[in-house]
Each structure stands twice: as C-alpha cells, then as structure tokens.
Motif scaffolding. Structure first.
Motif, PDB file in Angstrom:
ATOM      1  N   GLY A  30       0.777  -1.230   0.000  1.00  0.00           N
ATOM      2  CA  GLY A  30       0.000   0.000   0.000  1.00  0.00           C
ATOM      3  C   GLY A  30       0.805   1.276   0.000  1.00  0.00           C
ATOM      4  N   GLY A  31       0.126   2.370   0.370  1.00  0.00           N
ATOM      5  CA  GLY A  31       0.699   3.700   0.229  1.00  0.00           C
ATOM      6  C   GLY A  31       1.922   3.979   1.073  1.00  0.00           C
ATOM      7  N   ALA A  32       2.013   3.355   2.257  1.00  0.00           N
ATOM      8  CA  ALA A  32       3.201   3.577   3.082  1.00  0.00           C
ATOM      9  C   ALA A  32       4.431   2.953   2.444  1.00  0.00           C
ATOM     10  CB  ALA A  32       2.998   3.013   4.491  1.00  0.00           C
ATOM     11  N   GLY A  33       4.228   1.939   1.616  1.00  0.00           N
ATOM     12  CA  GLY A  33       5.330   1.343   0.866  1.00  0.00           C
ATOM     13  C   GLY A  33       6.154   0.333   1.620  1.00  0.00           C
ATOM     14  N   TRP A  96      -1.625  -4.200  -4.201  1.00  0.00           N
ATOM     15  CA  TRP A  96      -2.712  -3.863  -3.264  1.00  0.00           C
ATOM     16  C   TRP A  96      -2.756  -2.355  -3.061  1.00  0.00           C
ATOM     17  CZ3 TRP A  96      -2.014  -4.343   2.690  1.00  0.00           C
ATOM     18  CH2 TRP A  96      -3.192  -3.958   3.351  1.00  0.00           C
ATOM     19  N   SER A  97      -3.946  -1.751  -3.110  1.00  0.00           N
ATOM     20  CA  SER A  97      -4.146  -0.340  -2.808  1.00  0.00           C
ATOM     21  C   SER A  97      -3.274   0.520  -3.735  1.00  0.00           C
ATOM     22  CB  SER A  97      -3.839  -0.093  -1.321  1.00  0.00           C
ATOM     23  OG  SER A  97      -4.259   1.188  -0.920  1.00  0.00           O
ATOM     24  N   TYR A  98      -2.431   1.405  -3.171  1.00  0.00           N
ATOM     25  CA  TYR A  98      -1.525   2.213  -3.987  1.00  0.00           C
ATOM     26  C   TYR A  98      -0.591   1.323  -4.804  1.00  0.00           C
ATOM     27  CZ  TYR A  98       2.026   5.786  -5.041  1.00  0.00           C
ATOM     28  OH  TYR A  98       2.905   6.628  -5.674  1.00  0.00           O
ATOM     29  N   ALA A 164       2.524  10.119   4.513  1.00  0.00           N
ATOM     30  CA  ALA A 164       2.227  11.528   4.236  1.00  0.00           C
ATOM     31  C   ALA A 164       2.840  11.970   2.909  1.00  0.00           C
ATOM     32  CB  ALA A 164       2.734  12.412   5.375  1.00  0.00           C
ATOM     33  N   VAL A 165       4.054  11.520   2.631  1.00  0.00           N
ATOM     34  CA  VAL A 165       4.697  11.855   1.350  1.00  0.00           C
ATOM     35  C   VAL A 165       3.892  11.262   0.191  1.00  0.00           C
ATOM     36  CG1 VAL A 165       6.766  11.559  -0.066  1.00  0.00           C
ATOM     37  CG2 VAL A 165       6.992  12.066   2.379  1.00  0.00           C
ATOM     38  N   THR A 166       3.465  10.018   0.351  1.00  0.00           N
ATOM     39  CA  THR A 166       2.673   9.363  -0.695  1.00  0.00           C
ATOM     40  C   THR A 166       1.374  10.119  -0.943  1.00  0.00           C
ATOM     41  OG1 THR A 166       3.593   7.196  -0.130  1.00  0.00           O
ATOM     42  CG2 THR A 166       1.545   7.225  -1.390  1.00  0.00           C
ATOM     43  N   LEU A 167       0.681  10.501   0.119  1.00  0.00           N
ATOM     44  CA  LEU A 167      -0.577  11.229  -0.044  1.00  0.00           C
ATOM     45  C   LEU A 167      -0.361  12.583  -0.706  1.00  0.00           C
ATOM     46  CD1 LEU A 167      -2.474  10.476   3.294  1.00  0.00           C
ATOM     47  CD2 LEU A 167      -2.955   9.579   1.014  1.00  0.00           C
TER      48      LEU A 167
END
Length: 254
Positions: A30-33, A96-98, A164-167
C-alpha cells in the motif's frame, strides 16, 4: 519482524524478502510502501507453491534512497531490484491499494516481465469526481495530520511520515497511472481485480468512479475478471487472505 536482504539498485539498496520456491510472484503493498510487513499471512501461504517477493520501496522502511513521486520511477526501481535478485521472470504481479498503481505502470512499461496481474482493491487511477480544490485540500489535510501524529513519536511514526509523502503526491500518481495505461495498455495476460465487499460510506459518484476503474482494469476480454471479497474491507490481505492466495494459484495453474 521480517528481516530482508539488501539489493543494490544503483546508488542505494532496496530491502526485499524472498520466500518459497516455484513460479515467481511479486507483491507490491500500500501507500506507506513498507511491503515487507503489510501483507499479513499472504506471503507465507503463497510460499507453499511459489517464489514470493516482497519489498520496501525506495526511501521507505529498511530501504535506502528517497521516496519517488513518479510512479514510473517506482516501477523502474522495482525492475532493477528484481534483476538484482535474479528472479526468474515472467512473474505474477499482485498490487494492493496504492501498489495497484505501481503494478499497472510496471506492467505497461515492462510487459515481457508479466505472466499475470492481480489487483487487490486498487486505488482508482485517473481524476476522482468532484471539486479539484476539495480534492487537493483533502489530500493536504490528511498528509498534515499524518505528519502531526508522526511528530508525537511512537512505533508507527516513520510509517506515518512516509505515508504523508505518498498522499502528497497521490493525485499526480493516479493521473500518471491512467495516462500510462492509456498510452501503453496492459499486457495480454490474465487479470483479476479483487474488490472489497465492505465499503465505508462515500458519495455515490466516488463509488461509481472506483467501480468503473476496477472494471476497466479487468478489461473487456475473457482473460480479465472482477472478484468481490464479500467479507473484507480494504484490508483484504488480513480479512480474506484466502481469496488472494487462491487467485494467485489459479493464474499460476494457467
């Protein structure tokens, strides 16, 4: 805690984990990576019949480098990492997700590496409905809140800063994935989109946008299908991992 191996990708190292043996499966989280810690029981179950690769993206978790805003850059770093692992390709890629954005850009840019695609409740590509100003403010506010919580410290502080960086770059990432898909197309391989059966309340237009993108990912051919994880929210790897495992098994069995 998962302990991975470091792979040189040119100037810095990516932390990856390889489990099992057999045909290759690459998991993108996901987005946190921080992919090494975010798939629940899925990697171990897949390792019973496949070679399973998970990893932390550049600048995230135990990987070096800096977080990339470009999805194409993230996909190309993943390719260099797989080459460094000497993984036998083509592989089934699971996003998955991002990670679904990264996976589809990888597949569009490097189709020869891909034997099959599985998208697990992927982030919708393209431009979401509604006001551009409202979208920008909502992503900005979410990123600010994550940074504020991270400033308080705690076990998840780093993951919150990374998310936060991803968002902060999410709107660009969604647009980039859509344009890449339109320019190159996805390879003619089996595609499965596992969509969550339990959705939080959201505006109808937003739900329709998400549903339409999942259907577009699966495509019009018989090689693509949308599957519903009836008992899962967005957290499919934790709430209905067997759906992911059996879908991978299906694609590998041909």
């Amino acid at each position: 805690m998962v302990i991975g191996k470091l792979v040189d990708v040119g100037g810095y190292e990516i932390c990856a984990q390889v489990l099992g043996s057999g045909p290759a499966v690459v998991l993108d989280g996901g987005g946190a990576g921080q992919g090494l810690d975010t798939w629940g029981p899925v990697p171990e179950r897949l390792a019973e019949f496949a070679t399973v690769v998970t990893y932390d993206r550049a600048g995230v978790g135990r990987s070096g480098g800096t977080q990339a805003r470009s999805v194409a850059e993230q996909a190309d770093v993943l390719r260099r990492m797989l080459r460094g692992l000497e993984l036998r390709l083509p592989a089934v890629f699971v996003g998955w997700s991002y990670g679904g954005l990264v996976t589809q850009v990888y597949a569009a840019r490097h189709p020869g590496d891909v034997a099959g695609l599985i998208f697990v409740d992927p982030t919708a590509a393209g431009t979401p409905p509604g006001s551009a100003l409202v979208r920008r403010l909502s992503f900005d506010v979410a990123a600010r809140l994550l940074r504020a919580r991270a400033a308080l410290g705690g076990r998840n502080a780093r993951a919150r800063r990374e998310l936060a960086v991803t968002l902060g770059g999410m709107q660009d990432a969604m647009a980039e994935a859509k344009s890449t898909r339109e320019e190159y197309g996805l390879p003619p391989v089996p595609i499965r989109v596992i969509t969550a059966g339990k959705r939080p309340r959201m505006p109808r237009a937003q739900l329709d946008h998400l549903t339409a993108d999942h259907e577009a990912l699966a495509g019009p051919s018989a090689r693509g299908r949308v599957l519903v994880a009836e008992h899962a929210s967005h957290q499919v790897p934790y709430e209905q991992p067997e759906t992911i495992v059996e879908t991978v098994r299906e694609l590998l069995s041909g």
